[in-house]
Structures are given as C-alpha cells and as structure tokens.
Write an enzyme that holds these catalytic residues in place. Structure first.
Site, PDB file in Angstrom:
ATOM      1  N   ASP A 187       0.873  -1.184   0.000  1.00 25.07           N
ATOM      2  CA  ASP A 187       0.000   0.000   0.000  1.00 25.07           C
ATOM      3  C   ASP A 187       0.897   1.215   0.000  1.00 25.07           C
ATOM      4  O   ASP A 187       1.766   1.342   0.855  1.00 25.07           O
ATOM      5  CB  ASP A 187      -0.920   0.010   1.237  1.00 25.07           C
ATOM      6  CG  ASP A 187      -2.105   0.946   1.048  1.00 25.07           C
ATOM      7  OD1 ASP A 187      -1.883   2.101   0.593  1.00 25.07           O
ATOM      8  OD2 ASP A 187      -3.245   0.542   1.329  1.00 25.07           O
ATOM      9  N   VAL A 189       0.942  -1.446  -7.247  1.00 24.65           N
ATOM     10  CA  VAL A 189       0.951  -2.343  -8.407  1.00 24.65           C
ATOM     11  C   VAL A 189       0.672  -1.520  -9.660  1.00 24.65           C
ATOM     12  O   VAL A 189      -0.126  -0.599  -9.635  1.00 24.65           O
ATOM     13  CB  VAL A 189      -0.099  -3.465  -8.251  1.00 24.65           C
ATOM     14  CG1 VAL A 189       0.281  -4.398  -7.122  1.00 24.65           C
ATOM     15  CG2 VAL A 189      -1.492  -2.900  -8.025  1.00 24.65           C
ATOM     16  N   ASN A 242     -10.104   1.565  -6.187  1.00 29.76           N
ATOM     17  CA  ASN A 242     -10.336   2.151  -7.512  1.00 29.76           C
ATOM     18  C   ASN A 242     -10.353   1.061  -8.581  1.00 29.76           C
ATOM     19  O   ASN A 242      -9.717   0.019  -8.439  1.00 29.76           O
ATOM     20  CB  ASN A 242      -9.280   3.217  -7.831  1.00 29.76           C
ATOM     21  CG  ASN A 242      -7.914   2.610  -8.034  1.00 29.76           C
ATOM     22  OD1 ASN A 242      -7.563   2.207  -9.139  1.00 29.76           O
ATOM     23  ND2 ASN A 242      -7.130   2.516  -6.961  1.00 29.76           N
ATOM     24  N   CYS A 288     -22.282  22.450 -21.235  1.00 31.81           N
ATOM     25  CA  CYS A 288     -22.990  23.736 -21.317  1.00 31.81           C
ATOM     26  C   CYS A 288     -23.906  23.925 -20.105  1.00 31.81           C
ATOM     27  O   CYS A 288     -24.157  25.048 -19.665  1.00 31.81           O
ATOM     28  CB  CYS A 288     -23.783  23.839 -22.614  1.00 31.81           C
ATOM     29  SG  CYS A 288     -25.003  22.548 -22.770  1.00 31.81           S
TER      30      CYS A 288
END
Length: 1013
Positions: free
Chosen positions: A465, A515, A540, A595
C-alpha cells in the site's frame, strides 16, 4: 466497575461534537441526525469471545455514547482462535478485563467499561438497567428468554447472536412499536415536472421523459410549481405509479390551474415495526433469508440452535467435534421441535458446534453491529426477526475424521474443530498477496492472523500500500491509532497483526510500491510464481483491472471485494473456471453536459462541479503555466503553438507574473473581490444580455424554462457570510500561490473588500453562448484580436527571474485549515444563489467535490468475512464452479444475495474450444517466421497481423521489403526494432496479439500469445 476515562464522558450531544475529521466517511452513510441519536445510546455486550469483540469493535468505531462489556470468564488458549484483542499472556484473566484496554484505544470519544462479575456468574436482569441496547453473544436460550422478557416489557432493544463453526444465528427484538425513520438510506428522489392534471387523479408528468424512479406508496411534495401553487411545500402526498415518466398524486380539482415548472421531491416517511418477544418468536418465527438457494435451511437451523442450547444445559458442555453419538442426540432433540428438520444439516451443526471461526464472526459481527446502530439511530430497516447463516461450501472436499478434529491445545483449536489438522497445515503454508491495506485490508489481515494463514514454514503474506495513515482512516481502518498518523499503512498493519498472532513474525512482507506497469520489475514472474493467490483490497477500478489482468496472465486465483456505504460485494476469480473481473463492467457514469455546468445549472452538483473547475483555473493551472514559462526553454513557442487559446494563456501568464502580481496580502483580498465581481455579477449580466429573461426559442417557446433557470447577478455584501467566506478563501489561496502569509480575521477582509473600486461593466454585443454541447465552443476574447506578440513583449525574460517559482495548490479535501473545501463551498453556493438553487453545506460539498466514497466499519467487516470464507475454498483447491459464491449485501435493507460465479465464456477456432485463461506459449525467443509457420502447420490458420503493446510488428500488407526484414528476426529483436526501445532486463516474456483467418479467409478469434525471450 472499571472504566477508561475519556472524552466521551464530557461529550455534549450537539452538531459541533461530531468530529467530522474522524467520522467523515461514516457521516456520508448515516448522516448527522442518526449519529446524534447514536451519541445518546449506551450499549451492553455480554460475551466477549470472537463474536462479541467483533461487534464491540464495530460499535466503538461507529461512535455511540458508551459501550459496556460483560464476560468474567477466564481466557483459555482456544479463545485466541478468533478473539483478536486477547494475547497469550492474558490466559487465566477475565475476558472482559483483558480485552478492555485494547477496545478503549479504538475511539477516544467512546468510553468502554467492564461490568465486572465473577467467573461462573451469568448476566441477570438487574445488571442490564440503564442500557438502550443489550446484545447477548453465545448465551443459552433460557438466559435469552429471561433477559428478553425484561427488555421487551421495558422497551430496551435486544439482540442475541451466536456462531458455531460455519453457522451463525441472530435474533432481534426492538420492542412492540419500533419506529424506523429511514428504511433504505437512499437519497430522496427528485425531478422536474412539466404538467399536473387538474382532476380527481392528479396525473404528474416528468420533464423530457426522465424516469422518476418512484414506487407505489411513496410520498412526495413539490416546489417551484407555477399556477397550481398550493402544491408548493404541501403535506406529503401518497403517489401511485402510472408509468416510468408519470405518477398520480390524488385529487387536484380544487387547486389552481397548472402553468409551468415545478420539482417533485420524495419524502421519507417513518415506518412502524412490531417485534415479537423471543418466547412468541421461537414458536412462530419470522425467518430472514440470507441465501435463496438454501430456502428451507433457516427452519432446520431454528430447531438446531435450540437443540444445541438444550444439549448444553443437559450435558454441561457443547457437542464434540465430528462425534456421531452427540450428533444423534442433537438430531433427536431438534426433531422434537420440528419433525421436518434436515438431519444432514443438524448433524453438521453438531459436528461444528465447538468450532470458532474468525470469518464467520466477521460476517455475523458486522451484521449485528449494524443492527445495534439501527436500534440506536432508527436509521435503516432492522432485520425481522431471526437470521440463520451458514457457509458449509467452505468445508474441504475431503472431510476430516473425528480424530483429526480433536483439540491439540493450540490457538487454532476453534478452527481445527471444523476443518481438521491436515487442512490447518494447508492454511499455514498458503502464500497470499494482499493488494491494499486500507479498510478491507486491515480486516483481511486481522482474519488471516486469526486463522493462522501463512504461519507455517512455507507460508508468506505480501502486503502493499503506497498510502500513509490519515485521521479519517481511524474510523474504520481499525489496526491504526492516532499515534500512527503519517506512517505507511502496510507497515503499521503488518506489525499490528503480528502482535495479534506472534506465529506471523517474519511472515508478512510490507511494501510501499503500488501495483502497476511501472513496478513489473518488482512484481515479476518470480514474484507471482511464489504466491498461491491474490486478494484485492483496493479503492479504484483502474488498479482492480490491472491486478485482474496480472492474475489472468499468471493464472492465479483472485479474491475481489468492495464496499459503498452499507452495500458490499465479493467476487471470486478462479483460473479455467470463472470469468475474470474485467469480463463484466458497470455502465459508465452519466456525465453532465458541459454547457449545463457553464451556463445552465439546475442542481447543486452542477454548481459544485463548476466551482471545482474554478479552483483549478484560479489556483492550480495559472501557477503551473508561469512555472513552465520560467523553467522550460521555448515554452511559449512549443506549447502555445498547438493550443487554440494562445492569447488567453499568455494573458494569464502576464497577469500572474506582471500586471496583477501581489506584493501584500491586502492585494490578494482586492484580487478576490474583483474575481467575485467577474464570476457572480459581470458574467451573469453578460449572459442575460445575450439571452434576456424574455428570450424565446426558434419555435416561440420561452428560452428560460424547463431545466434552464434564469439567473440573477449578485451584488457584493461583506456582511453576507457566503460572500465573505468566498473572499477569505480565495484571497488565502491566491496568497499561497505567491508564498504570502495568509490571514483569517474577518474584520480585515471586510475593511479591504469594501474599499475596492470595482470597474464599471458594460455587457458586450455579439457574444455567442453555447446552448447545447453540439454547438461550437465560442472563442473567448469577444472579438478582441490584439496580437499575442504584443502581450509577450510585456513578459520578463525567464533568466531575469532565475529560481523564482509560484506554488500551485494541490487539492486536499481532508485538511480543514487549507481553505480548499471552504473555497469550493462558497464558490458553489454563490453560483447556486445566482440561479436560485438550494445551497449545500460544507459537509455535502466536500463529498461531491472530493468524490468521497461513503464507508462504515460494519460493511467492511462483513464483506471481508465473506471473502475469507471463499479463501478457505481457494486453499482447498476446489474445481467445481458451484462450490464458489459471489455475494452482494446491503446492510440498510438488510439484503443478502449469493450467486455462482459466471463461467469463463467459451470461444472456438476449428474444433478447439478456449477461454480467457488459455494462451499459446512459445519458448526460446523464436523468429516471427516460426510463429507464422506454426499457425499454418498446426491449425491451418493464416496470420494477418502481429502486435505487441502499442506496436504493430508485422502485417500481411506492410510490403515485401519490410516483411523480408522482419520475418527472420528473433522476436525480442523485432520488438526492439519496431518500438525503438530496449526491452527492460526484468521482462522475460512478451504478450502478443495476432489476427488470423481460416482457409475461407474468415477472421478467427484465438487466444493471446506468450513469447518467452
């Protein structure tokens, strides 16, 4: 009674006392109201073995007023099977006393107390007074009945739970009249309407065929309706669905005539639930189904768990592991309660009753903790009323003998009782790679340490991690404490679980390298050949897809899971059997047209998205452009040559470096005040000049109607808190760009902002407004065609500012002192005021702008337990698809759904079937010609094209000269020749794609190729 002194004792229950830094992710699941109710609830947990400590841990993390534990029994070696807050040196102490200090560390706001008692003393009704919720773990039915009689008549919420090997049971009684204020926890639906019929049915039609998503019996109210104004803010009206775009609200004949506009909003109505007491419920149970493939199992287990309790009272002990005599007795006791009960299941329950498995405790403990929070907060629908769970599929294919399951006096006895010694050795010598050590990663490591994963001579756990620990992690990543802030997650987590089980000393290798394609020299072929499987604990999709691809390539099993608030899912990927994670993907998120964001917002998320863009274009991009100009040779020529907005970019650099460069903080306040004028007054006046409020479309319809809301310009007022908040945040961020010291005293900002002379603004003619995303984007500058080279002459040469740089702001959502979320909240709310959109508080804005995923410890715990029940199957090496289960849970409803994984889809070339797990392998770095010939000779297939990564290496149409050059080349040489890049030394094999056709010239799909070089 012992206690730990703590902040919780003085904690006042008000909004300010909820520590948003700590509870941020959980607040997005439960909301402030529910957490305030939780902060007034005292919870008692009786029984502090593996299940009790799991429930206690989750409730303490969630933040109730206090948690009291009762378990005076002495700690035994077997308790270490799953009680992760006990240690070897605690053997002989009272369980509650030994676990108390570690439970107390979990949350500074929650005092944890020990109710005391002596070994052999059971809980009684006198001890449970003063608690709002009482949870009994592994307590006999006689005792459950005695306590529940008192709680039911005194309106105290009652939960009884137990786990026996791979089985679990939960019973809820929240009283005869329990009110649930929000049964689902989903956001109230809302949408725009275009008509309301004036009759006795009151048919409402939604705008532009947008599905309303409502169900019969829902309630709605209205706002912004013109004509039939009585509907605005009306008492909630019950609806009946007439179609996907229409619903009826009942009689509207006495109301005004509907003209136009309007928004419906769903109103959550409280639901009253009547719970039966346990005495009544045992005879006539409401059974909650956890697995629809085992529809008849709950009724068998309802009798089985009662039979176990009777057996224990009669014999003074639990049934022995895999003992046929004890099992026969359980079957006969259970058959007296329910003659239809399934003998096979009852026998297995008896065999496993003395077992104690951390993964099952995690599943049941996560579930029960959420039920406790429901009892405290009235948020989400409680389970009614009996839950029975099992995971018998996790048993090994070769069942252990009675002899193999006898206790050996080790910390794994609770697991050996279910799986036997041989399988325990398999678990100990297993090798896993855990990717991520956040919320799911922490829970995973805790379960792995309890089951003894990798504790044997061959076992190893790799964990990686790249993140460090932040405050908001502490609410659910329970291996971390406040003293660990800023340290690497993987290292702290690894050390914490070695402390839980010293057998893992030297067995967990923590890494910080993420990774990805850049670390394939670390996670290479040698690395993957030395592991047995991969478990993802990621947040994720990109990293999940990458790991999935690596697991397919190296043919490793992958355990995948994820959570979103109270929802969780698990997926098993097994080589040759199942599809992979990438085989099915969620549909892409619906994007808002640009827009709409730019000119026609109609919802708060539009203004938040706009303000997030403003943040970048004011405090990030200009500073980056200035730094690039100062540091990159020929920046203007090379970069701007290809940019359509050359003039704006040079303009920006001139402004930030020359004309508007601040020297004092006061000048930053002036800049912020002028920025306010531009965004919330001038630009709005320009828009209304180009498209006046009475403008009509080509068909004569009013332009400003439906989703297009006509804005109004804001006039700056330093006494308006939102106006001032914008100036404070914008000025401080601008000052940060220039390294100037910020200020926060509101008086200074008022004084300076009120003295700024704001230039007069006149709207310009001929400015084009982009009305739909199909229109061309209007060029900025409004007809000003001054030459960019005139501007360039105003820029100082980079050499005259050698070493000078601006500080671009790096967006960080979790630092409350950095003005980032303050700016986005103020900027978004000012724009919402322009368009009369309901503004949002800082907390809501932070979630949307920061794309924060709501999270709570209960779901994480349960989902991780389910993953570990699949890990047992992976370790056993099961080869049948139906042995595995993918799971989906929603603790709010509550709902469990399990399904078999989808089989890997089969493809065919010639007579050969293949799946995504198959590939052609070529060794010894062959030539391209050899590969082409092999396809022709072996499969009668013509190769039409060969590619590797992004390079096309060869095709049948590249011409004779190139063909003659490339076909004889060794494959590695060919790749280097075409890509013009050397192959990195760690790369030992190349993945190659080929297009081939059969003898009829038809394209044929074939597996990928692996070339070993």
């Amino acid at each position: 009674m012992t206690t730990t002194s703590n902040l919780g004792v003085q904690m006042d229950i008000d909004e300010a006392a909820i520590d948003e830094g700590l509870y941020s992710r959980q607040l997005y699941v439960l909301g402030h109201e529910a957490m305030k109710r939780m902060a007034a609830s005292n919870v008692l947990i009786v029984g502090l073995q593996g299940l009790g400590v799991e429930i206690a841990k989750n409730i303490i993390l969630a933040g109730v007023k206090s948690v009291t534990v009762y378990d005076p029994e002495p700690v035994s070696i077997q308790d270490l099977s799953s009680q992760f807050f006990l240690r070897h040196e605690d053997i002989g102490k009272s369980r509650a006393e030994a676990a108390l200090p570690r439970l107390s560390e979990l949350n500074a706001y929650v005092p944890v107390r020990n109710l005391g008692g002596k070994a052999g003393e059971e809980i009684n009704a006198d001890l449970i007074k003063g608690f709002q919720v009482v949870v009994l773990c592994g307590v006999s039915f006689e005792k459950q009945l005695e306590i529940n009689d008192w709680t039911h008549s005194n309106n105290v919420h009652f939960i009884a739970a137990e786990t026996r090997g791979l089985f679990g049971s939960v019973f809820n009684d929240f009283g005869a009249k329990f009110t649930c204020v929000d049964p689902t926890g989903e956001q109230p639906l809302s949408g725009m309407i275009v008509s309301v019929e004036k009759d006795n049915e009151g048919l409402v039609t939604c705008l532009d065929e947008t599905r309303h998503g409502l169900e019969d019996g829902d309630f709605v109210t209205f706002s912004e309706v013109q004509g039939m104004t009585e509907l605005n803010g009306c008492e909630p009206r019950k609806i009946s669905v007439k179609g996907p775009y229409t619903f009826a609200i009942g009689d509207t004949s006495g109301l005004g005539d509907y003209k136009s506009g309007g928004i419906f909003t769903q109103v959550k109505m409280p639901k009253m639930i009547a719970f039966k007491p346990l005495r009544e419920s045992l005879k006539n149970p409401d059974l909650f189904i956890t697995d629809f493939a085992k529809f008849d199992r709950p009724s068998t287990l309802h009798a089985g768990f009662q039979a176990l309790s009777q057996y224990r009272s009669l014999n003074g002990r639990l049934t022995r592991p895999r003992n046929p005599q004890d099992a026969a007795e359980i079957v006969s006791l259970a058959k007296k309660i329910d003659s239809d009960a399934d003998e096979k299941i009852l026998t297995e329950l008896s065999y496993e009753a003395s077992g104690d498995l951390a993964p099952v405790n995690a599943v049941i403990g996560g579930f029960v903790a959420q039920e406790v929070l429901k009892a405290c907060s009235a948020k989400f629908h409680p389970m009614v009323q009996h839950l029975y769970f099992d995971s018998l599929e996790s048993l090994p294919d070769v069942l252990p003998s009675e002899q193999e399951c006898q206790p050996v006096g080790s910390r794994y006895d609770g697991q050996i009782a279910v799986f036997g010694k041989v399988f325990q050795e398999k678990i100990a010598n297993h090798r896993q790679f855990l990717v991520g050590s956040g919320a799911i990663g922490c829970e995973m490591l805790k379960n792995w340490s309890m089951i003894g994963l990798a504790s044997g001579p061959k076992g190893i756990i790799h964990v990686t991690d790249l993140d460090t620990i932040e405050k908001s992690n502490l609410n659910r990543q329970f291996l971390f404490r406040a003293k660990d802030l800023g340290k690497f997650k993987a290292e702290v987590a690894a050390a914490a679980v070695v402390d839980m089980n010293p057998d893992l000393t030297g067995k967990i290798l923590a890494k910080q390298e993420p990774v990805g394609s850049t670390t394939e020299d670390i996670y290479d072929e040698a690395f993957f050949s030395n592991i047995d499987g991969v478990t993802n604990a990621l947040d994720n999709v990109k990293a999940r897809l990458y790991m999935d691809q690596r697991c397919v390539f190296y043919r490793k099993p992958l355990l995948e899971s994820g959570t979103l608030g109270t929802k969780g899912n698990t997926q098993v990927v097994i080589p040759d059997l199942t599809e992979s994670y990438a085989s099915s993907q969620d549909p892409p998120e619906k994007e808002t047209p640009s827009c709409t964001i730019k000119n026609f917002p109609n919802a708060i998320n539009h203004t938040i998205e706009w303000s997030r863009t403003q943040f970048d274009s004011l405090f990030v991009k200009p500073a980056q452009a200035v730094n690039a100009y100062l540091s990159e040779p020929n920046y203007l020529e090379s970069t701007l040559k290809y940019s359509g907005q050359q003039k704006e970019q040079i303009d920006q650099i001139v402004s930030f470096l020359v004309t508007n460069k601040p020297l004092t903080f006061e000048e930053c306040i002036v800049w912020a005040r002028l920025q306010f004028e531009r965004d919330y007054n001038n630009d709005i006046r320009q828009l209304l000049f180009s498209l006046p409020k009475d403008a009509v479309t080509s068909t004569g319809q009013p332009f400003w109607s439906g989703p297009k809301r006509a804005p109004d310009a804001l006039t700056f007022n330093s006494n308006d808190p939102t106006h001032l908040a914008y100036i404070i945040a914008a000025a401080n961020l601008h000052a940060f760009n220039y390294g100037l010291r910020g200020e926060t005293d509101p008086a200074l900002f008022r004084k300076v902002a009120d003295t700024v002379i704001v230039p007069e603004f006149t709207p310009k003619s001929g400015i084009k407004i982009q009305i739909s995303d199909n229109d061309p984007v209007p060029q900025a500058g409004g007809g000003d065609d001054s030459d960019p080279s005139d501007l360039t002459s105003k820029l100082p040469s980079p050499s005259s500012l050698a070493g000078y740089r601006l500080n671009p702001v790096e967006f960080e959502k979790d630092d409350d002192a950095n003005h980032h979320i303050d700016f986005i909240t103020a900027a978004s709310n000012l724009r919402a005021m322009n368009y009369e959109i309901q503004i949002a508080d800082r907390h809501t804005t932070k979630q949307i702008a920061g794309k924060i995923i709501p999270a709570i410890a209960t779901t994480t715990s349960l989902v991780t337990g389910l993953v570990c029940l699949e890990l047992y199957k992976v370790i056993d090496g099961k080869r049948k698809l139906e042995a595995y289960k993918n799971g989906f849970v929603n603790l709010a409803l509550p709902f469990f759904g399990f399904s078999e994984p989808i089989a890997a889809p089969k493809h065919k070339y010639g007579e050969t079937e293949w799946t995504l797990w198959d590939r052609f392998e070529f060794r010894n770095d062959p030539t391209l010609q050899e590969i082409v010939n092999w396809f022709k000779e072996k499969h009668n297939l013509e190769v039409a094209m060969v590619s590797q990564g992004v390079s096309m290496l060869w095709s049948s149409f590249i011409g004779k000269k190139k063909s003659e050059e490339r076909l004889p080349m060794k494959f590695s040489r060919l790749v280097e020749h075409v890509s013009k890049k050397a192959i990195p030394p760690h790369v030992k094999q190349l993945v190659v794609e080929v297009m081939v056709s059969d003898e009829d010239g038809e394209d044929v799909e074939v597996p990928f190729i692996v070339v070993h070089i």
